[in-house]
Design an enzyme around this catalytic site. Structure first.
Site, PDB file in Angstrom:
ATOM      1  N   GLU A 348       0.832  -1.197   0.000  1.00 50.94           N
ATOM      2  CA  GLU A 348       0.000   0.000   0.000  1.00 50.94           C
ATOM      3  C   GLU A 348       0.874   1.256   0.000  1.00 50.94           C
ATOM      4  OE1 GLU A 348      -2.438  -0.193   3.454  1.00 50.94           O
ATOM      5  OE2 GLU A 348      -3.447  -2.045   2.873  1.00 50.94           O
ATOM      6  N   CYS A 349       0.613   2.150  -0.905  1.00 51.21           N
ATOM      7  CA  CYS A 349       1.227   3.472  -0.957  1.00 51.21           C
ATOM      8  C   CYS A 349       2.761   3.391  -0.871  1.00 51.21           C
ATOM      9  CB  CYS A 349       0.638   4.366   0.133  1.00 51.21           C
ATOM     10  SG  CYS A 349       0.793   6.135  -0.249  1.00 51.21           S
ATOM     11  N   GLY A 350       3.362   3.685   0.286  1.00 45.89           N
ATOM     12  CA  GLY A 350       4.811   3.634   0.394  1.00 45.89           C
ATOM     13  C   GLY A 350       5.378   2.274   0.051  1.00 45.89           C
TER      14      GLY A 350
END
Length: 473
Positions: A348-350
């Site tokens: 997720e994301c990072g």
């Protein structure tokens, strides 16, 4: 359940909610209260400050993610053995879904949990105008939940002058103030507050804030207000009838029976300064479905845990550590080899950014990353996506056919390949767009997921890890 509780809310972001929340938590802890904290909405950083203040994990509560009934259940189940609960609001008191709906707002959470509100007003630069501001919020409070006012960034002299005017004209108790002092300021960056471990002497700072708070705010008044909280039931009569009908229509299989069908695979979770955005309830649900959690650091470790059957790479600030992540070649290769050998991964994301072939820093310098995704991540200098989303798979992989899971996006980086396997739906406008790279073993994209909004996702992830365990056994 009838736990003592208050919500710290404000007219807008930047009013001092987190400072007041941490000061109250620390004060309650110091006087021996067994206290628990919560953050309204999809925020990762504020709960870190709560944890620094009281030494126990903070949880998120969000009425958009989980609706009224489940949100209330999550609160009751986690708070029932505590003495006192403090809920920190998000944004302005009435700012909910899309900025215009009640759902997802601090006020909606206070209504659902029947929690009295302590209203924090940044009074710097205001005279009698502060009275009209408070009056407007009180007029909009149909449930009469606002029961105390705290004035922030105001001198003692002016507090003594304005307090009686507010109380007389608005019939509301003003329970204290905080002066404007540099040591009370918490720095911010593009995703919110600077993380507590980045601040020198954060524990000492919180202690100082707590001591000042105890001098200028009436703890006795807070206790009295908290004691007024109504008794809270998990479900209303109507909700119990609806739940009964649902069980009768779906069959007799219980939640416990579902969760007992999986083996005990190990999910390796990236957790360090670069990857630290995790909902406590997400980790708890993975464990309840049978997973064992082992943490590792992509910054410092040179290999994955010796035994692991799936990878969870959460969000955070990898862009601040991009050089160190790139220089840790052994870990990058370990992650790439694990995924290429069939290990399930949720990123997720990072974590999604880390799996790219490269990432640029704010100056435009490019660094090699794990190389799982043959694309590049780059800084845009502006907010790319923001707000709640509902996510639907085009082809069922982690979710039952046609079902959705809820999440949140907030990122300044973008990718040359965001994926097209999932449809993201904005809940207010209905706008749709493709995102996320997903197949039977992978879910990789910018959206932060909240597993309690659809536990089938967590169950499927653990089952995929269990399948990998069997294959490698």
């Amino acid at each position: 359940m009838n736990i003592k509780r208050v919500m710290i809310a404000a007219p807008k972001s930047g009013s001092g909610k987190t400072t007041v929340t941490c000061a109250l938590l620390k004060t309650l802890k110091n006087i021996g209260c067994n206290v628990i904290s919560y953050k309204c909405g999809p925020d990762y950083i504020d709960p870190m400050f709560h944890e620094k203040a009281i030494g126990v994990p903070s949880k998120n509560l969000d009425t958009f993610f989980t609706g009224k009934t489940k949100t209330r259940e999550l609160f009751i189940n986690s708070a029932e053995k505590k003495d006192f609960a403090v809920l920190e609001g998000v944004m302005g008191l009435y700012d909910g879904l899309g900025g215009v709906c009640e759902e997802g707002s601090s006020y909606h959470l206070a209504k659902v949990t029947k929690t009295p509100i302590l209203f924090v007003v940044d009074a710097k630069g205001m005279g009698r105008s502060v009275i009209s501001l408070i009056a407007g919020f009180l007029a909009y409070d149909k449930e009469h939940l606002i029961q105390g006012i705290i004035l922030n960034r105001i001198s003692k002299g002016y507090y003594d002058i304005i307090k009686p005017f507010i109380e007389e004209e608005l019939n509301i108790q003003v329970i204290g103030f905080l002066p404007e002092r540099e040591e009370l300021h918490i720095e911010s960056r593009h995703l919110g507050l600077v993380m507590p471990d980045e601040l020198d002497g954060i524990k000492e700072k919180l202690q100082t804030v707590s001591e000042l708070f105890s001098e200028t705010v009436s703890i006795e008044s807070i206790m009295e207000i908290a004691n007024r909280a109504d008794e809270l039931e998990e479900k209303s009569v109507q909700e119990l009838e609806e739940a009964k009908s649902s069980v009768e229509s779906e069959g007799s299989e219980t939640e416990g029976e579902i969760k007992s069908t999986v083996n005990r695979p190990v999910i390796a979770v990236a957790r360090d300064e670069a990857f630290c955005f995790y909902y406590e309830d997400n980790i708890r649900i993975l464990e309840e479905y049978g997973a064992e959690i082992k943490y590792f650091s992509p910054l410092r470790d040179e290999k994955l845990p010796d035994v692991c059957h799936a990878l969870l790479l959460g969000g955070g600030y990898p862009e601040l550590y991009v050089r160190r992540l790139s220089e840790n070649i052994k870990m990058r290769m370990a992650v790439k080899n694990a995924v290429e050998n069939g290990m399930p991964v949720v990123a997720e994301c990072g974590g999604f950014m880390y799996l790219h072939s490269s990432m640029t820093d704010k100056e435009g310098q490019s660094f090699d990353m794990a190389g799982v995704i043959p694309e590049a991540c780059f800084y845009t200098g502006k907010l790319v996506r923001f707000g709640y989303v509902e996510l639907r798979e085009k082809k069922s992989c982690f979710l039952p056919e046609g079902e959705r899971i809820k999440g949140h996006e907030f990122h300044y980086y973008d990718s040359t390949g965001n994926g097209k396997d999932i449809v993201a739906i904005k809940p207010v406008t209905g706008k749709e767009y493709p995102c996320i790279i997903a197949d039977n073993m992978h879910w990789m994209g910018f959206s932060h997921l909240y597993y309690p909004s659809n536990e089938a996702f967590a169950k499927a992830f653990v089952e995929k890890a269990a399948q990998y365990l069997k294959v490698k056994a």
